[in-house]
Write a protein that holds these residues in place. Structure first.
Motif, mmCIF file in Angstrom:
data_model
loop_
_atom_site.group_PDB
_atom_site.id
_atom_site.type_symbol
_atom_site.label_atom_id
_atom_site.label_comp_id
_atom_site.label_asym_id
_atom_site.label_seq_id
_atom_site.Cartn_x
_atom_site.Cartn_y
_atom_site.Cartn_z
ATOM 1 N N GLY A 1 8.967 -6.013 23.968
ATOM 2 C CA GLY A 1 9.195 -7.334 23.262
ATOM 3 C C GLY A 1 8.191 -8.230 23.926
ATOM 4 N N VAL A 2 7.062 -7.745 23.833
ATOM 5 C CA VAL A 2 5.652 -8.401 24.448
ATOM 6 C C VAL A 2 4.729 -8.846 23.211
ATOM 7 C CG1 VAL A 2 4.011 -8.615 25.990
ATOM 8 C CG2 VAL A 2 6.154 -7.825 26.815
ATOM 9 N N ALA A 3 4.388 -10.022 22.937
ATOM 10 C CA ALA A 3 3.267 -10.087 21.919
ATOM 11 C C ALA A 3 2.120 -10.661 22.534
ATOM 12 C CB ALA A 3 3.858 -11.312 20.880
ATOM 13 N N PRO A 4 0.871 -10.412 21.957
ATOM 14 C CA PRO A 4 -0.491 -10.622 22.606
ATOM 15 C C PRO A 4 -0.465 -12.217 22.550
ATOM 16 C CG PRO A 4 -0.660 -8.895 20.830
ATOM 17 C CD PRO A 4 0.651 -9.264 20.865
ATOM 18 N N ALA A 5 -1.205 -12.849 23.397
ATOM 19 C CA ALA A 5 -1.040 -14.100 23.452
ATOM 20 C C ALA A 5 -2.478 -14.807 22.380
ATOM 21 C CB ALA A 5 -1.970 -14.455 24.967
ATOM 22 N N LEU A 6 -3.208 -13.839 22.136
ATOM 23 C CA LEU A 6 -4.134 -13.974 21.057
ATOM 24 C C LEU A 6 -4.371 -12.529 20.384
ATOM 25 C CD1 LEU A 6 -6.236 -16.526 20.532
ATOM 26 C CD2 LEU A 6 -7.993 -15.565 22.030
ATOM 27 N N GLY A 7 -4.720 -12.776 19.055
ATOM 28 C CA GLY A 7 -4.936 -11.545 18.234
ATOM 29 C C GLY A 7 -3.713 -10.866 17.986
ATOM 30 N N ARG A 8 -4.026 -9.550 18.051
ATOM 31 C CA ARG A 8 -3.004 -8.479 17.780
ATOM 32 C C ARG A 8 -2.913 -7.418 18.398
ATOM 33 N NH1 ARG A 8 -5.409 -4.112 15.503
ATOM 34 N NH2 ARG A 8 -7.447 -4.440 14.595
ATOM 35 N N ASN A 9 -1.917 -6.677 18.370
ATOM 36 C CA ASN A 9 -1.751 -5.102 18.914
ATOM 37 C C ASN A 9 -2.559 -4.100 18.406
ATOM 38 O OD1 ASN A 9 -0.437 -3.353 20.503
ATOM 39 N ND2 ASN A 9 1.344 -2.931 19.193
ATOM 40 N N PHE A 10 -2.450 -2.946 18.979
ATOM 41 C CA PHE A 10 -3.504 -2.049 18.248
ATOM 42 C C PHE A 10 -2.754 -1.366 16.840
ATOM 43 C CE2 PHE A 10 -4.145 -0.641 22.831
ATOM 44 C CZ PHE A 10 -5.422 -1.139 23.017
ATOM 45 N N ASN A 11 -3.344 -1.026 16.109
ATOM 46 C CA ASN A 11 -2.731 -0.461 14.757
ATOM 47 C C ASN A 11 -2.602 0.950 14.555
ATOM 48 O OD1 ASN A 11 -5.401 0.514 13.624
ATOM 49 N ND2 ASN A 11 -5.804 -1.788 12.870
ATOM 50 N N ALA A 12 -2.038 1.367 13.764
ATOM 51 C CA ALA A 12 -1.965 2.998 13.615
ATOM 52 C C ALA A 12 -3.336 3.635 13.607
ATOM 53 C CB ALA A 12 -1.181 3.328 12.289
ATOM 54 N N ARG A 13 -4.190 3.287 12.917
ATOM 55 C CA ARG A 13 -5.864 3.981 12.746
ATOM 56 C C ARG A 13 -6.167 3.827 14.070
ATOM 57 N NH1 ARG A 13 -9.268 1.071 9.702
ATOM 58 N NH2 ARG A 13 -10.531 2.926 9.466
ATOM 59 N N GLU A 14 -6.275 2.703 14.913
ATOM 60 C CA GLU A 14 -6.834 2.713 16.025
ATOM 61 C C GLU A 14 -6.173 3.546 17.204
ATOM 62 O OE1 GLU A 14 -8.202 -1.997 15.519
ATOM 63 O OE2 GLU A 14 -6.337 -1.389 16.585
ATOM 64 N N ASP A 15 -4.817 3.860 17.053
ATOM 65 C CA ASP A 15 -4.115 4.472 17.843
ATOM 66 C C ASP A 15 -3.817 5.968 17.464
ATOM 67 O OD1 ASP A 15 -2.706 5.252 20.112
ATOM 68 O OD2 ASP A 15 -0.779 4.567 19.395
ATOM 69 N N ALA A 16 -4.870 6.450 16.961
ATOM 70 C CA ALA A 16 -5.044 7.852 16.380
ATOM 71 C C ALA A 16 -6.384 8.520 16.982
ATOM 72 C CB ALA A 16 -5.035 7.848 14.922
ATOM 73 N N PRO A 17 -6.398 9.931 16.998
ATOM 74 C CA PRO A 17 -7.639 10.456 17.361
ATOM 75 C C PRO A 17 -8.792 10.290 16.193
ATOM 76 C CG PRO A 17 -6.057 12.175 17.413
ATOM 77 C CD PRO A 17 -5.237 10.887 16.828
ATOM 78 N N ASN A 18 -10.194 9.852 16.860
ATOM 79 C CA ASN A 18 -11.078 9.703 16.011
ATOM 80 C C ASN A 18 -11.016 8.235 15.093
ATOM 81 O OD1 ASN A 18 -12.443 12.237 16.751
ATOM 82 N ND2 ASN A 18 -10.944 13.103 15.394
ATOM 83 N N GLY A 19 -10.069 7.470 15.538
ATOM 84 C CA GLY A 19 -9.814 6.267 14.805
ATOM 85 C C GLY A 19 -11.092 5.148 15.079
ATOM 86 N N PRO A 20 -10.847 3.895 14.538
ATOM 87 C CA PRO A 20 -11.742 2.875 15.039
ATOM 88 C C PRO A 20 -11.339 2.522 16.522
ATOM 89 C CG PRO A 20 -10.584 2.313 12.839
ATOM 90 C CD PRO A 20 -9.949 3.694 13.430
ATOM 91 N N LYS A 21 -12.572 2.207 17.160
ATOM 92 C CA LYS A 21 -12.441 1.907 18.668
ATOM 93 C C LYS A 21 -12.068 0.558 18.866
ATOM 94 C CE LYS A 21 -13.787 6.064 19.888
ATOM 95 N NZ LYS A 21 -12.877 6.954 20.242
ATOM 96 N N ALA A 22 -10.921 0.591 19.709
ATOM 97 C CA ALA A 22 -10.226 -0.989 19.867
ATOM 98 C C ALA A 22 -10.023 -1.269 21.284
ATOM 99 C CB ALA A 22 -9.060 -1.303 19.000
ATOM 100 N N VAL A 23 -9.958 -2.527 21.787
ATOM 101 C CA VAL A 23 -9.611 -2.796 22.964
ATOM 102 C C VAL A 23 -8.631 -4.114 23.144
ATOM 103 C CG1 VAL A 23 -11.852 -3.825 23.639
ATOM 104 C CG2 VAL A 23 -10.423 -3.051 25.468
ATOM 105 N N MET A 24 -8.080 -4.316 24.136
ATOM 106 C CA MET A 24 -7.246 -5.444 24.288
ATOM 107 C C MET A 24 -7.744 -5.887 25.708
ATOM 108 S SD MET A 24 -3.649 -5.657 22.724
ATOM 109 C CE MET A 24 -2.865 -3.809 23.121
#
Length: 240
Positions: free
Chosen positions: A79-102
């Motif tokens: 039940g925690v939301a980012p203070a800025l921006g967004r959470n990881f999406n399904a593509r980023e949280d998958a093998p060989n997906g777009p590289k993302a960082v929080m």
């Protein structure tokens, strides 16, 4: 002693193997995925048991920073939301997906001076460009202590990874009881090892533990010591 910075902490439980102390221990990605659709669970998330050190570059001098891994379901489960921006999406949280960082809130302040235009910028992590997609709230420091950046776990949908380097956090459905969910989790996890050469897991007990109790598992003895000391002093005062 302060309330945890999550939504309805009383509905959160840890799931996994039970230690002799009664605390819930670590679990594997395979076990996590097996519990995803368990009756009595509204949502479930995964986070690493360890803080890795990552080499980063961008926004300042190259440095090593403590890194936490978690999947895209952990923040919604807490039940925690980012203070800025967004959470990881399904593509980023998958093998060989777009590289993302929080980024943690503290790291964002130190490294970027609290610049709100940091979203979308590139941060080199181990020489690989990652897009900054979000900044965690300051309160998350109590949950991810010592973490500067967060990366997605990015496991395959039907992972056979049985390395117990992760913790499972689940939110109970309305009306569900932790004891009933614990029994279902134990049955489900033993079922996935049936017919396999997995003697250790076949004799392991799995269960659930309230999240707040699990978070304070290392602090409880200290608090009890202070409570006993206070009672002892009050007893002396009463005798006098």
């Amino acid at each position: 002693l302060k309330p945890l910075p999550v939504h309805q902490p009383s509905r959160l439980v840890m799931l996994g193997r039970l230690r002799t102390s009664g605390n819930v221990g670590s679990a594997s990605p395979q076990q996590y995925q097996a519990l995803a659709q368990l009756d009595g669970i509204a949502s479930i998330g995964l986070t690493g048991t360890f803080r890795a050190m990552s080499n980063i570059a961008g926004g300042g001098m190259p440095v090593q920073v403590p890194t936490q891994y978690m999947d895209r379901h952990l923040l919604p489960t807490l039940g925690v939301a980012p203070a800025l921006g967004r959470n990881f999406n399904a593509r980023e949280d998958a093998p060989n997906g777009p590289k993302a960082v929080m980024l943690s809130h503290g790291f964002w302040q130190r490294r970027y001076g609290g610049n709100r235009r940091v979203i979308g910028q590139q941060l080199q992590v181990e020489g690989v460009p990652h897009t900054i997609v979000g900044v965690l709230p300051a309160s998350f420091a109590r949950l991810g202590k010592g973490t500067d950046i967060v990366l997605p776990t990015a496991f395959a949908a039907h992972s056979s990874n049985d390395s117990t380097n992760y913790f499972i956090v689940a939110r109970l459905s309305d009306g569900a009881e932790a004891a009933a969910v614990a029994a279902r989790a134990d049955a489900r996890l033993h079922a996935i090892y049936r017919g396999k050469d997995a003697k250790y897991w076949k004799t392991t007990r799995f269960g659930a533990q309230p999240y707040s109790q699990w978070r304070n598992r290392d602090r409880r003895p200290v608090l009890l010591m202070f409570l006993a000391s206070a009672v002892f002093v009050l007893l002396i005062a009463w005798v006098n």
